[in-house]
Design a protein around this motif. Structure first.
Motif, mmCIF file in Angstrom:
data_model
loop_
_atom_site.group_PDB
_atom_site.id
_atom_site.type_symbol
_atom_site.label_atom_id
_atom_site.label_comp_id
_atom_site.label_asym_id
_atom_site.label_seq_id
_atom_site.Cartn_x
_atom_site.Cartn_y
_atom_site.Cartn_z
ATOM 1 N N GLY A 18 45.473 51.593 3.356
ATOM 2 C CA GLY A 18 45.232 50.968 2.059
ATOM 3 C C GLY A 18 45.405 49.470 2.064
ATOM 4 N N VAL A 19 45.288 48.823 3.232
ATOM 5 C CA VAL A 19 45.485 47.382 3.339
ATOM 6 C C VAL A 19 44.136 46.729 3.639
ATOM 7 C CG1 VAL A 19 46.706 45.532 4.520
ATOM 8 C CG2 VAL A 19 47.809 47.749 4.199
ATOM 9 N N VAL A 20 43.859 45.597 2.979
ATOM 10 C CA VAL A 20 42.613 44.890 3.203
ATOM 11 C C VAL A 20 42.903 43.400 3.301
ATOM 12 C CG1 VAL A 20 42.142 44.738 0.714
ATOM 13 C CG2 VAL A 20 40.286 44.458 2.339
ATOM 14 N N SER A 21 42.306 42.751 4.268
ATOM 15 C CA SER A 21 42.404 41.301 4.383
ATOM 16 C C SER A 21 41.128 40.673 3.847
ATOM 17 C CB SER A 21 42.624 40.888 5.843
ATOM 18 O OG SER A 21 41.539 41.315 6.644
ATOM 19 N N HIS A 22 41.133 39.364 3.670
ATOM 20 C CA HIS A 22 39.964 38.657 3.137
ATOM 21 C C HIS A 22 39.506 39.288 1.811
ATOM 22 C CE1 HIS A 22 38.723 36.377 6.958
ATOM 23 N NE2 HIS A 22 39.865 36.962 7.212
ATOM 24 N N ALA A 23 40.484 39.699 1.000
ATOM 25 C CA ALA A 23 40.136 40.385 -0.244
ATOM 26 C C ALA A 23 39.420 39.472 -1.226
ATOM 27 C CB ALA A 23 41.409 40.945 -0.899
ATOM 28 N N GLY A 24 39.666 38.172 -1.136
ATOM 29 C CA GLY A 24 39.027 37.244 -2.065
ATOM 30 C C GLY A 24 37.532 37.177 -1.923
ATOM 31 N N MET A 25 36.988 37.631 -0.774
ATOM 32 C CA MET A 25 35.548 37.651 -0.612
ATOM 33 C C MET A 25 34.895 38.580 -1.625
ATOM 34 S SD MET A 25 33.318 38.309 2.867
ATOM 35 C CE MET A 25 33.478 40.084 2.845
ATOM 36 N N GLY A 26 35.642 39.572 -2.086
ATOM 37 C CA GLY A 26 35.119 40.462 -3.102
ATOM 38 C C GLY A 26 34.797 39.749 -4.395
ATOM 39 N N MET A 27 35.517 38.657 -4.695
ATOM 40 C CA MET A 27 35.236 37.882 -5.908
ATOM 41 C C MET A 27 33.874 37.210 -5.797
ATOM 42 S SD MET A 27 37.746 35.167 -7.836
ATOM 43 C CE MET A 27 38.343 34.520 -6.287
ATOM 44 N N LEU A 28 33.550 36.661 -4.626
ATOM 45 C CA LEU A 28 32.236 36.052 -4.428
ATOM 46 C C LEU A 28 31.139 37.105 -4.511
ATOM 47 C CD1 LEU A 28 32.877 33.627 -1.422
ATOM 48 C CD2 LEU A 28 33.109 33.163 -3.855
ATOM 49 N N ARG A 29 31.402 38.257 -3.896
ATOM 50 C CA ARG A 29 30.384 39.313 -3.901
ATOM 51 C C ARG A 29 30.137 39.843 -5.308
ATOM 52 N NH1 ARG A 29 26.947 41.811 -4.383
ATOM 53 N NH2 ARG A 29 25.923 43.405 -3.095
ATOM 54 N N GLU A 30 31.196 39.950 -6.086
ATOM 55 C CA GLU A 30 31.038 40.396 -7.472
ATOM 56 C C GLU A 30 30.297 39.349 -8.298
ATOM 57 O OE1 GLU A 30 33.990 41.468 -11.195
ATOM 58 O OE2 GLU A 30 34.566 42.124 -9.171
ATOM 59 N N LEU A 31 30.567 38.078 -8.038
ATOM 60 C CA LEU A 31 29.874 37.016 -8.760
ATOM 61 C C LEU A 31 28.381 37.034 -8.459
ATOM 62 C CD1 LEU A 31 30.116 34.561 -10.633
ATOM 63 C CD2 LEU A 31 30.586 33.159 -8.613
ATOM 64 N N ALA A 32 28.014 37.373 -7.233
ATOM 65 C CA ALA A 32 26.596 37.465 -6.890
ATOM 66 C C ALA A 32 25.899 38.524 -7.732
ATOM 67 C CB ALA A 32 26.437 37.774 -5.401
ATOM 68 N N ALA A 65 25.363 36.150 1.986
ATOM 69 C CA ALA A 65 25.830 34.906 1.372
ATOM 70 C C ALA A 65 27.344 34.887 1.236
ATOM 71 C CB ALA A 65 25.168 34.722 0.006
ATOM 72 N N ALA A 66 27.935 36.002 0.796
ATOM 73 C CA ALA A 66 29.386 36.048 0.626
ATOM 74 C C ALA A 66 30.098 35.936 1.962
ATOM 75 C CB ALA A 66 29.785 37.342 -0.084
ATOM 76 N N ALA A 67 29.569 36.591 2.993
ATOM 77 C CA ALA A 67 30.215 36.526 4.303
ATOM 78 C C ALA A 67 30.099 35.142 4.921
ATOM 79 C CB ALA A 67 29.596 37.574 5.231
ATOM 80 N N GLY A 398 25.422 30.972 -0.404
ATOM 81 C CA GLY A 398 26.853 31.090 -0.199
ATOM 82 C C GLY A 398 27.617 29.895 -0.745
ATOM 83 N N ALA A 399 27.077 28.691 -0.522
ATOM 84 C CA ALA A 399 27.710 27.495 -1.073
ATOM 85 C C ALA A 399 27.703 27.531 -2.599
ATOM 86 C CB ALA A 399 26.990 26.249 -0.561
ATOM 87 N N ASP A 400 26.622 28.045 -3.196
ATOM 88 C CA ASP A 400 26.569 28.177 -4.647
ATOM 89 C C ASP A 400 27.657 29.109 -5.157
ATOM 90 O OD1 ASP A 400 24.496 26.451 -5.094
ATOM 91 O OD2 ASP A 400 22.938 27.989 -5.059
ATOM 92 N N LEU A 401 27.852 30.239 -4.501
ATOM 93 C CA LEU A 401 28.861 31.194 -4.948
ATOM 94 C C LEU A 401 30.257 30.572 -4.949
ATOM 95 C CD1 LEU A 401 27.661 34.475 -3.160
ATOM 96 C CD2 LEU A 401 27.406 33.856 -5.573
ATOM 97 N N VAL A 402 30.557 29.785 -3.923
ATOM 98 C CA VAL A 402 31.864 29.112 -3.871
ATOM 99 C C VAL A 402 31.988 28.106 -5.008
ATOM 100 C CG1 VAL A 402 33.335 27.590 -2.512
ATOM 101 C CG2 VAL A 402 32.130 29.470 -1.399
ATOM 102 N N THR A 403 30.926 27.332 -5.246
ATOM 103 C CA THR A 403 30.957 26.326 -6.308
ATOM 104 C C THR A 403 31.131 26.970 -7.673
ATOM 105 O OG1 THR A 403 29.577 24.810 -5.030
ATOM 106 C CG2 THR A 403 29.660 24.472 -7.406
ATOM 107 N N TRP A 404 30.377 28.017 -7.956
ATOM 108 C CA TRP A 404 30.478 28.674 -9.256
ATOM 109 C C TRP A 404 31.844 29.326 -9.436
ATOM 110 C CZ3 TRP A 404 25.184 31.436 -8.228
ATOM 111 C CH2 TRP A 404 24.169 30.470 -8.306
#
Length: 468
Positions: A18-32, A65-67, A398-404
């Motif tokens: 039940g452990v996940v690293s790089h969990a914040g990438m999910g925020m970018l993927r959800e924003l997409a 893009a998220a990756a 990908g750069a857009d997702l980070v900016t937004w």
């Protein structure tokens, strides 16, 4: 002599659950998904499939893009990064499917559709809170960069003007000073031997950049003085100072601020201004006097009849920084630079000094390119020219997702909103978490000991609330 205490060894085992690293990438993927990027790309590429798909092309594009925003630099790395987090991000396409999307489906005929999808996602993000603040100018910065190719089997790779070998893309960014960053509007992949001052390429990128803006934020060429329309200015170095590009800016209803070569005419103007004591102090971003720098207008001293009506020539002289070498165009131990603009007097605060400050801030585009190279642009992984052009669109997305994400989620956390991409990845995207299930609900529990865990959780909820 004191004995050195030996810390107890930590027992290591591979049985964590039940452990996940790089969990914040999910925020970018959800924003997409919330901006409609994945849905719009799916619509643009739907005709490239003969039958039903297992993974929608927009979903695969959003995963790419998220990756890439999370730091991967090749498609094989994307598949591994996403595949290891299926319990958070959902089932992901195989490496072969991702390669096929970039190498076959996004071809020259479908690139405009992908760009239109990114523009639609930008409009949704701006509507949710990522729009520029205030009623000032929109500054579009255009500049080129070299992408080194360490092989000789990529289409379009050629010897460059810097005696290297690779490709020479031309990029356009919207300056976003509220997050100390930029928003990637457009990119044109070019051969390595493409010219730095090719006017036709600048015209194409300008058209793509304006089309990338939401419709309400685009200038009206037929009514350039409409107060309800935003005012847009394009900034370039001397590579963009061509008559054709200046005319194109005028036709598009945007202003321009271009670097201008310091030739013999400009040097004569410098001497005339110095004899007349017509130099005025330059200013800094905060409005204070900039020590050791002066500005002056030389519009009447140099013939600018070949440029669009209203073009002005502004000069700047500054004491070189310690250790800097003078150039043959410098005079009296001062570094001389020049630029032209069609902004009329009385529009920009600070008059000539304000215009010079605005043009000097074009230098921030170098930081935008540096961060973009840290977000996938350092490597164009495909053999085909159009596949690399598709990869460039993935990088820009990908750069857009980070900016937004910064603009919508971290507006109240300047330390995170203004962090460079490497720091943002470490603090936000690479956060660890536990995945738990209770009451038929999947929960992502961020590491409570992580210094920025509360800010990340709050930003995630802010993004979700912005799109409801």
């Amino acid at each position: 002599m004191k004995n050195i205490a030996v810390a107890g060894r930590v027992k290591v085992s591979a049985d964590g659950q039940g452990v996940v690293s790089h969990a914040g990438m999910g925020m970018l993927r959800e924003l997409a998904d919330r901006t409609g990027l994945s849905t719009q790309v799916t619509a643009a590429l739907a005709d490239t499939y003969r039958g039903p798909w297992v993974y929608a092309p927009g979903e695969v594009f959003a995963d790419l893009a998220a990756a890439v925003a999370d730091g991967t630099s090749c498609i094989d790395g994307v598949a591994q990064l996403c595949g290891d987090r299926e319990h958070v991000l959902g089932a992901k396409a195989s490496t072969t499917t991702m390669w096929r999307l970039v190498d076959e489906r996004i071809d020259a005929a479908h690139l405009p559709g992908v760009r239109a999808a990114r523009a639609a996602a930008r409009a949704a993000a701006w509507e949710a809170g990522a729009s520029p603040a205030g009623e000032g100018w929109l500054h579009i910065d255009i500049d080129a960069t070299l992408v080194i190719d360490h092989s000789d089997n990529k289409t379009g790779a050629a010897p460059t003007w810097k005696k290297t070998f690779g490709l020479h893309p031309l990029l356009a960014f919207l300056d976003r000073p509220e997050i100390a960053g930029g928003e990637a509007l457009a990119g044109l992949l070019r051969n390595g031997n493409a010219g730095s001052n090719t006017a036709s390429d600048h015209v194409i990128v300008l058209g793509q950049a304006l089309a990338a803006l939401p419709p309400a934020w685009r200038p009206d060429p037929d009514h350039p003085d409409d107060p309800d329309k935003p005012r847009v200015v394009v900034r370039c170095d001397t590579a963009g100072a061509t008559h054709r590009f200046a005319d194109a800016c005028r036709i598009a209803g945007v202003g321009f601020s271009f670097g201008y070569p310091v030739d013999a005419r400009v040097q004569d103007a410098v001497d005339s201004l110095t004899l007349a004591d017509a130099w005025y102090p330059a200013i800094d971003t905060d409005g204070g006097i900039r020590d050791g720098a002066w500005v002056a207008e030389a519009t009447t001293l140099v013939n600018l009849a070949s440029w669009p009506a209203g073009t002005r020539l502004i000069l700047r002289r500054e004491r070189p920084h310690p250790g800097a070498q003078l150039r043959f165009t410098d005079a009296d131990g001062m570094r001389i630079t020049a630029f032209i603009t069609d902004t009329p007097p009385g529009i920009i605060a600070g008059q000539v000094a304000g215009l010079e400050l605005r043009h000097r801030q074009h230098a921030r585009v170098e930081d935008r390119i540096r961060e973009l190279k840290a977000t996938g642009l350092r490597n164009l992984p495909c053999h085909s020219f159009w596949a690399n052009a598709a990869w460039l669109e993935v990088i820009l997305a990908g750069a857009d997702l980070v900016t937004w994400t910064r603009l919508i989620g971290f507006g109240s956390h300047p330390a995170l909103a203004r962090a460079e991409i490497a720091t943002f990845r470490y603090r936000v995207l690479h956060v660890a978490a536990r995945v738990t299930r209770s009451a038929r609900q999947l929960r992502l529990r961020l590491d409570v000991t992580w210094r920025w865990a509360s800010a990340i959780a709050a930003a995630w909820q802010t993004i979700r609330s912005a799109f409801r």
